[in-house]
Structure formats: C-alpha cells, structure tokens
Design an enzyme around this catalytic site. Structure first.
Site, PDB file in Angstrom:
ATOM      1  N   HIS A  17       6.329 -67.567  -7.305  1.00  0.00           N
ATOM      2  CA  HIS A  17       7.760 -67.829  -7.082  1.00  0.00           C
ATOM      3  C   HIS A  17       8.598 -67.112  -8.150  1.00  0.00           C
ATOM      4  CE1 HIS A  17       6.296 -71.892  -5.324  1.00  0.00           C
ATOM      5  NE2 HIS A  17       6.766 -71.214  -4.303  1.00  0.00           N
ATOM      6  N   LYS A  41       6.049 -81.617   4.310  1.00  0.00           N
ATOM      7  CA  LYS A  41       4.836 -81.752   3.502  1.00  0.00           C
ATOM      8  C   LYS A  41       4.994 -82.977   2.604  1.00  0.00           C
ATOM      9  CE  LYS A  41       4.633 -76.721   3.120  1.00  0.00           C
ATOM     10  NZ  LYS A  41       4.916 -75.607   2.214  1.00  0.00           N
ATOM     11  N   SER A 134       1.250 -73.140  -4.064  1.00  0.00           N
ATOM     12  CA  SER A 134       1.428 -74.438  -4.732  1.00  0.00           C
ATOM     13  C   SER A 134       0.342 -75.438  -4.341  1.00  0.00           C
ATOM     14  CB  SER A 134       2.798 -75.017  -4.395  1.00  0.00           C
ATOM     15  OG  SER A 134       3.820 -74.162  -4.852  1.00  0.00           O
TER      16      SER A 134
HETATM   17  P1  ADP Z   1       7.501 -73.336   1.737  1.00  0.00           P
HETATM   18  O1  ADP Z   1       7.253 -74.780   1.673  1.00  0.00           O
HETATM   19  O2  ADP Z   1       8.758 -72.912   2.420  1.00  0.00           O
HETATM   20  O3  ADP Z   1       6.295 -72.475   2.102  1.00  0.00           O
HETATM   21  P2  ADP Z   1       7.006 -72.604  -0.974  1.00  0.00           P
HETATM   22  O4  ADP Z   1       7.486 -73.375  -2.143  1.00  0.00           O
HETATM   23  O5  ADP Z   1       5.561 -72.636  -0.727  1.00  0.00           O
HETATM   24  O6  ADP Z   1       7.845 -72.997   0.252  1.00  0.00           O
HETATM   25  O7  ADP Z   1       7.459 -71.087  -1.123  1.00  0.00           O
HETATM   26  C1  ADP Z   1       8.794 -70.695  -1.112  1.00  0.00           C
HETATM   27  C2  ADP Z   1       8.856 -69.223  -0.845  1.00  0.00           C
HETATM   28  O8  ADP Z   1       8.128 -68.536  -1.866  1.00  0.00           O
HETATM   29  C3  ADP Z   1       8.229 -68.784   0.466  1.00  0.00           C
HETATM   30  O9  ADP Z   1       8.957 -67.685   0.943  1.00  0.00           O
HETATM   31  C4  ADP Z   1       6.840 -68.352   0.071  1.00  0.00           C
HETATM   32  O10 ADP Z   1       6.302 -67.405   0.949  1.00  0.00           O
HETATM   33  C5  ADP Z   1       7.130 -67.734  -1.286  1.00  0.00           C
HETATM   34  N1  ADP Z   1       5.937 -67.747  -2.132  1.00  0.00           N
HETATM   35  C6  ADP Z   1       5.164 -68.790  -2.457  1.00  0.00           C
HETATM   36  N2  ADP Z   1       4.135 -68.414  -3.255  1.00  0.00           N
HETATM   37  C7  ADP Z   1       4.280 -67.076  -3.438  1.00  0.00           C
HETATM   38  C8  ADP Z   1       3.522 -66.070  -4.146  1.00  0.00           C
HETATM   39  N3  ADP Z   1       2.413 -66.370  -4.794  1.00  0.00           N
HETATM   40  N4  ADP Z   1       3.986 -64.794  -4.111  1.00  0.00           N
HETATM   41  C9  ADP Z   1       5.110 -64.494  -3.417  1.00  0.00           C
HETATM   42  N5  ADP Z   1       5.853 -65.373  -2.711  1.00  0.00           N
HETATM   43  C10 ADP Z   1       5.439 -66.656  -2.731  1.00  0.00           C
END
Ligand code: ADP
Length: 163
Positions: A17, A41, A134
């Site tokens: 992130h 979630k 995450s």
């Molecule tokens: P969601 O619950 O919408 O998937 P996340 O918190 O998992 O939200 O992720 C928010 C955003 O960050 C999403 O666009 C996700 O694809 C991106 N993201 C999460 N982890 C990574 C990573 N390791 N590298 C790049 N983008 C990421």
C-alpha cells in the site's frame, strides 16, 4: 488541484500500500486514503485503529513528491465520498491479472454511477511487494511469523498488541 482517493480496507496497511501511496504522490496534489467500513470482510482492526496506524506510518514516510495525504473512514458509495472531496481520480493497485478483472468492473461501475468525470488509475504492483496482501500478514502474524519485511513498525506494534 488534483485530488485522488485511494480506497481499500488497509487492515492493516502494508509496504505494498505504501509503495502505491508514494507513487500516487507524483500524480496528485492531495491523496485521501479512504478506509472502507463495509468491505464485506471481517476486519482485525476497527476503522479508527486503522486510521491511527496509517497516520503513524505516514508520519515516518517520506514521499517522493509534494503531496498532502489525509486518512478518513467512509461508509458511503465511493463516488459520493469522492464528490465530498472534489476528487477526480481513484487510485488502485493491481497485484496480478486476477485482480484486474474485478478492478476493471468496479472502475466501469463507478464511472457509470458518477454524475461527474472520474478516472480510475491502476498502478501495477512493484514486483518487490507484489506478494504482500493484508490477509496473509494477519495469518503469518497469528502463527507467530516475522512480518517485519512486509509492514511498517506501527503495524508490528499494533499486531503485537492485538494477537
Ligand atoms: P480491498 O479490501 O479493496 O482489496 P486492500 O486494503 O486490500 O483493499 O487494498 C487496497 C488497494 O491496494 C487495492 O487496490 C489493492 O489492490 C492495493 N494493494 C494491496 N496490496 C498491494 C500490494 N502489495 N501492492 C500493490 N497494491 C496493493
């Protein structure tokens, strides 16, 4: 003033992130990190906890470009949150091709729902952080593994307090 919204669960924030936030700072003057209260979630951290962890992380993060970054929770439609912030851009990170199908659908839906011109900007995950999600971080931490290569210090402290 170009305002971008970076929505997600951030439960918890990872180096993946953070890499997206740093790169997005080169595209926008202001980034609003929008923590979704209803992402479907079951979260480990509450929205206020996730805001606190993100703010602590941002305090120790240097951005490559001048950009104001703020963190807020939201429980509305993303397009309504964007309207409130006069944001023109949604930032999303794409880790692998399987992410893209869902993301493209969401982008099209948001564009259709919005009565304003908005663009979703996809940033390809940095290969160094591509495997970080995450939900894996939570599992590794729960099983006693070392998550320090994947998350910033405020997350490690919060995980230690929680698990
Ligand atoms: P969601 O619950 O919408 O998937 P996340 O918190 O998992 O939200 O992720 C928010 C955003 O960050 C999403 O666009 C996700 O694809 C991106 N993201 C999460 N982890 C990574 C990573 N390791 N590298 C790049 N983008 C990421």
């Amino acid at each position: 003033m170009r305002t971008a919204v970076y929505p997600g669960s951030f439960d918890p924030v990872t180096f993946g992130h953070l890499d997206i936030i740093k790169r997005a700072s080169k595209l926008a003057d202001r980034i609003v990190i929008a923590i979704a209260a209803h992402s479907g979630k079951k979260p480990l951290f509450t929205v206020p906890e996730r805001i606190e962890i993100l703010n602590a992380t941002l305090e120790e993060t240097e951005l490559p470009a001048p950009c104001e970054v703020v963190v807020e929770g939201f429980d509305t439609l993303l397009i309504d949150f964007m309207k409130k912030h006069k944001a023109q851009m949604v930032i999303r990170g794409v880790r692998q091709y399987s992410d893209f199908e869902y993301e493209a659908q969401m982008a099209a839906l948001n564009a259709k729902l919005s009565d304003r011109d908005i663009e979703t900007v996809f940033l390809a995950a940095n290969p160094e952080y591509q495997a970080i999600a995450s939900r894996f971080i939570k599992q590794v931490a729960q099983l006693g593994g070392d998550v320090s290569p994947f998350v910033p210090p405020p997350v490690i402290a919060a995980l230690q307090g929680r698990l």
